[in-house]
Structures are given as C-alpha cells and as structure tokens.
Scaffold this motif. Structure first.
Motif, PDB file in Angstrom:
ATOM      1  N   ARG A 102       0.830  -1.210   0.000  1.00 38.35           N
ATOM      2  CA  ARG A 102       0.000   0.000   0.000  1.00 38.35           C
ATOM      3  C   ARG A 102       0.860   1.254   0.000  1.00 38.35           C
ATOM      4  NH1 ARG A 102      -3.098  -3.109   3.545  1.00 38.35           N
ATOM      5  NH2 ARG A 102      -2.517  -1.939   5.425  1.00 38.35           N
ATOM      6  N   LEU A 103       1.973   1.223   0.734  1.00 37.25           N
ATOM      7  CA  LEU A 103       2.878   2.369   0.741  1.00 37.25           C
ATOM      8  C   LEU A 103       3.457   2.638  -0.644  1.00 37.25           C
ATOM      9  CD1 LEU A 103       5.088   2.128   3.974  1.00 37.25           C
ATOM     10  CD2 LEU A 103       3.646   4.040   3.279  1.00 37.25           C
ATOM     11  N   ARG A 104       3.697   1.577  -1.392  1.00 33.57           N
ATOM     12  CA  ARG A 104       4.314   1.708  -2.719  1.00 33.57           C
ATOM     13  C   ARG A 104       3.276   1.948  -3.823  1.00 33.57           C
ATOM     14  NH1 ARG A 104       9.470  -0.765  -3.485  1.00 33.57           N
ATOM     15  NH2 ARG A 104       8.677  -1.670  -5.437  1.00 33.57           N
ATOM     16  N   GLY A 105       2.009   2.088  -3.433  1.00 36.72           N
ATOM     17  CA  GLY A 105       0.992   2.413  -4.418  1.00 36.72           C
ATOM     18  C   GLY A 105       0.101   1.269  -4.827  1.00 36.72           C
ATOM     19  N   GLY A 106       0.231   0.125  -4.182  1.00 37.46           N
ATOM     20  CA  GLY A 106      -0.614  -1.020  -4.515  1.00 37.46           C
ATOM     21  C   GLY A 106       0.200  -2.253  -4.821  1.00 37.46           C
ATOM     22  N   GLY A 107      -0.379  -3.415  -4.508  1.00 36.40           N
ATOM     23  CA  GLY A 107       0.313  -4.681  -4.743  1.00 36.40           C
ATOM     24  C   GLY A 107       0.054  -5.226  -6.127  1.00 36.40           C
ATOM     25  N   SER A 108       0.578  -6.407  -6.369  1.00 37.92           N
ATOM     26  CA  SER A 108       0.413  -7.074  -7.658  1.00 37.92           C
ATOM     27  C   SER A 108      -0.322  -8.387  -7.464  1.00 37.92           C
ATOM     28  CB  SER A 108       1.779  -7.344  -8.295  1.00 37.92           C
ATOM     29  OG  SER A 108       2.511  -8.287  -7.528  1.00 37.92           O
ATOM     30  N   VAL A 109      -0.871  -8.914  -8.539  1.00 37.56           N
ATOM     31  CA  VAL A 109      -1.519 -10.217  -8.488  1.00 37.56           C
ATOM     32  C   VAL A 109      -0.500 -11.289  -8.119  1.00 37.56           C
ATOM     33  CG1 VAL A 109      -2.756 -11.950  -9.833  1.00 37.56           C
ATOM     34  CG2 VAL A 109      -3.302  -9.527 -10.132  1.00 37.56           C
TER      35      VAL A 109
END
Length: 244
Positions: A102-109
């Motif tokens: 979340r800090l980095r702008g969102g995760g990946s699948v």
C-alpha cells in the motif's frame, strides 16, 4: 538510523496509520499486536527500498525456520521460546508485506498469489511438524498423534473455505468483495482469539513441555473446530444471499 532515514520511516509510519484495513472480524492479537508490529516493519523496509515480495520471502524464512526446528530438534526448555519468536516475527512480516504494498501504491496479483501460497504452506507444515515432533521426541500415548492430524484438516479446510468465499463474493460483486459486516467490537475480537494465528505462535512457548503444550494445543483444536463449523454455516448462508 540516520536523520534522513528516520524522517522517511516516521512519514511512512504516519501514512500507514491513516490507511489501515478495517478491523472487522480481526482477532485480538492480530488487531492489537501483529498489525501495529507489521506496520513498523513495513515502514522500515520501505525506507530500505524493499519490495513486498522480498518481505514475504523473509517472512517465510523466519516462519519455516521455526517449523523446521519443531520437527527436527529434540525437546528442550529453550526450544519453544526460539520457535515462538521465529513464528511471531514471521507473522509480523506477513502483515508487513501487504502494508508495504500500500505504501508503494498497490500490490500485484503475483504478490498476492505468493503471499497466499506461503500461508497455505504454513498451514500444511506447522501441524505436520508437531506430528513429527510428537512421534519422535514426546513421551505421549499414541492416541495424541491424532490431535495434529485433525488440526491439520480443520486449519486447511478453514483456510480454503475462507479464500474460496472471498473469491466467490468478489466474482459475484463484479471483481471486488463487499465490505465485511462482522463486528469490530473488542468482545468479539476476544471471543475469536482461539482462531488467531498470533496466539498459536505464542502457544509454542510451551513446546518444551510436551504434556502442557498438548493440553493447550488440544483445547485450541476444540475451539477452532467449533469456530469452523459456525463459520461454514455462516459463509454458506452468506453465499446464498444476493450481493447488493
């Protein structure tokens, strides 16, 4: 920690405090201890430039090191302390990877898949390690070996049913699961504490004292079996209700 790193850490920590997941349905230890601890690890690893997948990998190293010790090292009074510490750190880092994303702008699948796969492996191996330790090192009647076998079934079924419920709810809602309707009260968080993996990590402090450990372990199995049965009924009904 230099001034620049310290400022980055504090800023990241503040951003996470205002962007926490809802506490609905979260047991007491996970809510009051693990998430805050994971938040601090997330902020720290953010200043180090780590990726969420790297945090997941380090979490797995701690967790599976503890599990390996349980299966391979003969019982000693200090063993449970070491295993518990490794599992607690692994669990905190397991919380940190999502918060770091979340800090980095969102995760990946890919990251989400990796995290869930590690969690599934943890469920499968931790009770297997207890079964191996009970067979090799514990002076207990053979009937006690059924406890980790049954616990493995209960935990695996709970994990699969919960993940499948979330997947089906998200599909029914067009891709995003509806918000949880579970209570956020402290009382509920206490009542579901036996289902908290964090509490399970702490129970390993008793691992060096097999009779005591197995009594507590069995009581947790009974509690989790009851929780599973109630959850299955609730989720079945929930999936039969049209998504608004």
């Amino acid at each position: 920690m230099n001034d620049t790193t310290g400022q980055g850490y504090r800023a990241a920590l503040e951003r996470l405090r205002s962007a926490q997941k809802p506490s609905a349905g979260t047991p007491l230890y996970s809510r009051l201890v693990n998430r805050p601890l994971g938040r601090r690890f997330a902020a720290l690893t953010y200043t180090w430039g780590w990726t969420p997948n790297r945090v997941t990998a380090v979490s797995a190293v701690f967790t599976f090191s503890g599990i390996a010790l349980a299966a391979l090292v003969p019982t000693a009074w200090w063993l449970g302390l070491v295993i518990s510490a490794l599992l607690v750190l692994g669990y905190a880092l397991d919380s940190a990877d999502g918060q770091l994303a979340r800090l980095r702008g969102g995760g990946s699948v890919q990251g989400e898949w990796l995290d869930h796969t590690v969690d599934a492996a943890k469920v499968l191996t931790i009770h297997s390690a207890i079964l191996i330790a009970a067979y090799r090192f514990f002076d207990l009647p053979p009937v006690w070996l059924l406890v980790p076998v049954v616990y493995l079934v209960v935990d695996s079924l709970l994990y699969f049913a919960m993940m499948e419920r979330d997947l089906l709810l998200a599909r029914a809602a067009g891709g995003k699961a509806p918000a949880s309707e579970a209570s956020t009260s402290i009382l509920r968080a206490i009542l579901i504490l036996p289902s908290d993996y964090g509490l399970f990590c702490l129970v390993f402090v008793l691992f060096g004292f097999p009779p005591v450990f197995f009594v507590v372990y069995t009581l947790m199995l009974v509690s989790n079996t009851a929780f599973l049965l109630m959850a299955l009924v609730k989720w079945y009904r929930q999936l039969g209700t049209p998504v608004q």
